[in-house]
Design a protein around this motif. Structure first.
Motif, short mmCIF file in Angstrom:
data_model
loop_
_atom_site.label_atom_id
_atom_site.label_comp_id
_atom_site.label_asym_id
_atom_site.label_seq_id
_atom_site.Cartn_x
_atom_site.Cartn_y
_atom_site.Cartn_z
N GLU A 150 0.72 -1.19 -0.18
CA GLU A 150 0.10 -0.01 -0.09
C GLU A 150 0.88 1.30 0.03
O GLU A 150 0.43 2.35 -0.60
CB GLU A 150 -1.04 -0.19 1.28
CG GLU A 150 -1.83 -1.13 1.23
CD GLU A 150 -2.69 -1.27 2.51
OE1 GLU A 150 -2.67 -0.40 3.49
OE2 GLU A 150 -3.73 -1.90 2.48
N LEU A 151 2.03 1.32 0.88
CA LEU A 151 2.99 2.41 0.75
C LEU A 151 3.32 2.59 -0.42
O LEU A 151 3.71 3.84 -1.20
CB LEU A 151 3.80 2.20 1.86
CG LEU A 151 5.10 3.25 2.04
CD1 LEU A 151 4.50 4.69 2.33
CD2 LEU A 151 6.09 3.04 2.86
N ALA A 152 3.82 1.65 -1.26
CA ALA A 152 4.56 1.59 -2.60
C ALA A 152 3.52 2.36 -3.47
O ALA A 152 3.66 3.30 -4.44
CB ALA A 152 5.05 0.54 -3.19
N ALA A 153 2.38 1.95 -3.61
CA ALA A 153 1.27 2.29 -4.30
C ALA A 153 0.85 3.84 -4.06
O ALA A 153 0.66 4.59 -4.81
CB ALA A 153 -0.17 1.48 -4.02
N THR A 154 1.00 4.13 -2.73
CA THR A 154 0.87 5.55 -2.40
C THR A 154 2.03 6.42 -2.93
O THR A 154 1.65 7.72 -3.43
CB THR A 154 0.56 5.88 -0.86
OG1 THR A 154 -0.44 4.78 -0.36
CG2 THR A 154 0.33 7.18 -0.18
N GLU A 155 3.26 6.13 -2.93
CA GLU A 155 4.10 6.32 -3.30
C GLU A 155 4.13 6.82 -4.67
O GLU A 155 4.52 7.80 -5.48
CB GLU A 155 5.64 5.96 -2.99
CG GLU A 155 5.82 6.24 -1.46
CD GLU A 155 7.18 5.12 -1.13
OE1 GLU A 155 7.40 4.34 -1.86
OE2 GLU A 155 7.63 5.55 -0.01
N ARG A 156 3.67 5.76 -5.53
CA ARG A 156 3.49 5.80 -6.99
C ARG A 156 2.57 6.98 -7.31
O ARG A 156 2.66 7.65 -8.18
CB ARG A 156 3.05 4.52 -7.56
CG ARG A 156 4.37 3.56 -7.44
CD ARG A 156 3.79 2.43 -8.46
NE ARG A 156 2.94 1.75 -8.06
CZ ARG A 156 3.14 0.62 -7.15
NH1 ARG A 156 4.19 0.19 -6.90
NH2 ARG A 156 1.89 -0.08 -6.76
N ARG A 157 1.34 7.07 -6.67
CA ARG A 157 0.24 8.10 -6.63
C ARG A 157 0.91 9.58 -6.57
O ARG A 157 0.66 10.28 -7.34
CB ARG A 157 -0.96 7.81 -5.89
CG ARG A 157 -1.59 6.67 -6.39
CD ARG A 157 -3.04 6.48 -5.78
NE ARG A 157 -2.74 6.39 -4.34
CZ ARG A 157 -2.88 5.23 -3.71
NH1 ARG A 157 -3.03 4.15 -4.42
NH2 ARG A 157 -2.75 5.25 -2.31
N GLU A 158 1.82 9.59 -5.46
CA GLU A 158 1.87 10.92 -5.00
C GLU A 158 3.21 11.29 -6.12
O GLU A 158 3.27 12.57 -6.68
CB GLU A 158 2.77 10.86 -3.79
CG GLU A 158 1.69 10.61 -2.52
CD GLU A 158 2.54 10.63 -1.33
OE1 GLU A 158 3.75 10.55 -1.26
OE2 GLU A 158 1.61 10.86 -0.23
N GLY A 159 3.99 10.36 -6.78
CA GLY A 159 4.98 10.70 -7.75
C GLY A 159 4.29 11.21 -8.99
O GLY A 159 4.53 12.07 -9.71
N THR A 160 3.35 10.10 -9.39
CA THR A 160 2.32 10.64 -10.44
C THR A 160 1.87 12.39 -10.28
O THR A 160 2.08 12.97 -11.34
CB THR A 160 1.17 9.96 -10.74
OG1 THR A 160 1.78 8.31 -10.85
CG2 THR A 160 0.40 10.15 -11.86
N LEU A 161 1.14 12.47 -9.08
CA LEU A 161 0.71 13.83 -9.02
C LEU A 161 1.95 14.83 -9.26
O LEU A 161 1.55 16.02 -9.65
CB LEU A 161 -0.12 13.98 -7.56
CG LEU A 161 -1.59 13.00 -7.56
CD1 LEU A 161 -1.90 13.07 -6.23
CD2 LEU A 161 -2.39 13.46 -8.53
N ALA A 162 2.82 14.68 -8.36
CA ALA A 162 3.88 15.63 -8.33
C ALA A 162 4.44 15.92 -9.78
O ALA A 162 4.72 17.22 -10.19
CB ALA A 162 4.97 15.21 -7.47
N GLU A 163 4.61 14.99 -10.50
CA GLU A 163 4.89 14.86 -12.00
C GLU A 163 3.87 15.60 -12.75
O GLU A 163 4.44 16.34 -13.95
CB GLU A 163 5.27 13.67 -12.58
CG GLU A 163 6.02 13.57 -14.04
CD GLU A 163 7.36 14.35 -13.99
OE1 GLU A 163 7.69 14.49 -15.07
OE2 GLU A 163 7.80 14.24 -12.97
#
Length: 406
Positions: free
Chosen positions: A182-195
């Motif tokens: 779940e943490l990895a999925a959250t980090e991916r989502r946050e990275g996508t939003l930041a990008e």
């Protein structure tokens, strides 16, 4: 990130199972040998041998039918255990020396049945062992009455405790694996939003500003086309140059998102010196302090802030002049953008006072500065112009999540 490694309980369980199976067949073989040596020519000998072979054959099925995890038990497992225990009970009744084969059966029962049922079966097997040992003993021996229950109780308690510990550890590892996923999925989502936000800022500070400049120039050319063709053609040529730069910027965005003004090692000061705010605003550049090498992200951020600030000057301030000042102050680099425009009241709501705050201009600048651990300040007074100042440390520390545009 790699998933946590599960504890190596599978190998330990397999080893214990192998030891118990080996012990069972050794005890069974020694019991048969003892009976044949102690009771040669007995009429029950064929029955003893037949039952021993039957018990051995039934037990051979154990590794494939009785070693599955408890949740995977099926009626076949319980049927198998019933046949094994029933055959052993008959053997003990006919020949009490077979009682010690119960020790591996303790383990088999605990592995096959739920805890309460397993404890009851172990108690029953222990009672048979005690009865058989007392029958074989020529006189009463307290050890034969008390030792088997004590050993069985100790073995059962240790086994159940270990099983519970193993299950708790397995649950903990499963929770940890799920949490890390779940943490990895959250980090991916946050990275996508930041990008996405970064791309939004890049497009706003480059393509959108270029298109806005072209629009203003072409509108000015249209107004003066009949009365002043020379000026109109100059506006068109300037718009053409801006379009060329915009095309290069678009290609750069597709390629690597590095500012085209900083390509081929162009210093930041030179890139800032080449900026403009349109034909109606005079832009001057000043350099203070001794320049030092800056990280690519810092150079890109300062350049984009300068472009965004000049775009605000052109579109909102009504200024005639603007000044860019790049200052190297030892532990930080500061970019100041000052204009002599109409200004605005900073103590009132930004959306009411400064149209730029309704779009992506100042919020994008704040986000860029925040990402690099710097500060952005805006000072303005009505009719006295505006000064925007961005200060970045020379050793920036990026934050985990950029501040979203408001």
């Amino acid at each position: 990130m790699p998933p946590p490694r599960r504890p190596a309980t599978g190998t330990a369980t397999a080893t214990l199972t192998t030891v118990m199976h080996t012990a069972f067949f050794l005890l069974l073989g020694s019991s048969v040998a003892r009976f044949l040596l102690r009771h040669p020519g007995e009429p029950r000998t064929p029955w003893i041998i037949a039952l021993s072979i039957t018990l051995a054959l039934l037990y051979v099925l154990g590794p494939t039918t009785a070693t599955a995890p408890a949740p995977a038990r099926t009626p076949r497992h319980f049927t198998w255990l019933t046949l094994v225990v029933g055959t052993w009970v008959v053997l003990v009744v006919l020949a009490p020396s077979f009682a010690w084969c119960a020790v591996p059966l303790f383990y088999t029962a605990l592995r096959t049945l739920p805890p309460r049922a397993a404890v009851l079966l172990v108690a029953l097997l222990t009672a048979f062992v005690v009865a058989a040992q007392l029958k074989l003993s020529p006189e009463f021996d307290p050890n034969l009455l008390l030792a088997p229950p004590a050993v069985a109780a100790l073995a059962t308690a240790v086994f159940i405790h270990m099983e519970r510990q193993t299950q708790a550890q397995r649950t903990l590892v499963d929770d940890l694996i799920r949490t890390r996923r779940e943490l990895a999925a959250t980090e991916r989502r946050e990275g996508t939003l930041a990008e996405r936000q970064r791309l939004s800022m890049e497009i706003h500070d480059t393509l959108a500003q270029n298109l806005s400049s072209q629009q203003m120039l072409l509108q000015a050319a249209e107004r003066t086309w009949d009365t002043d063709p020379g000026t109109a053609r100059a506006h068109v040529r300037t718009a053409t140059g801006i379009a060329a730069r915009g095309l290069a910027e678009a290609r750069r965005l597709v390629h690597d998102l590095a500012p085209v003004e900083l390509a081929d090692g162009v210093p930041l000061a030179e890139a800032l010196r080449g900026l403009d705010a349109g034909p109606e605003v005079t832009v001057r550049f000043h350099l203070e302090g001794a320049p030092v090498p800056l990280p690519d992200r810092t150079q890109s951020a300062l350049l984009r802030i300068a472009q965004g600030a000049l775009a605000n000057v052109r579109e909102h301030s009504g200024a005639r002049t603007a000044a860019l000042t790049l200052s190297f102050l030892g532990d930080q680099v500061v970019l100041d953008v000052a204009d002599d425009g109409r200004g605005f009241a900073t103590d009132r709501a930004p959306a009411e006072d400064h149209p730029a705050d309704r779009g992506h201009g100042l919020p994008a600048m704040r986000a860029r500065v925040r990402q690099l651990g710097g500060t952005l300040t805006v000072e303005s007074t009505p009719a006295e112009g505006t000064v925007l100042s961005a200060a970045l440390p020379l050793a920036p520390t990026a934050t985990t999540a950029p501040e979203p545009p408001r």
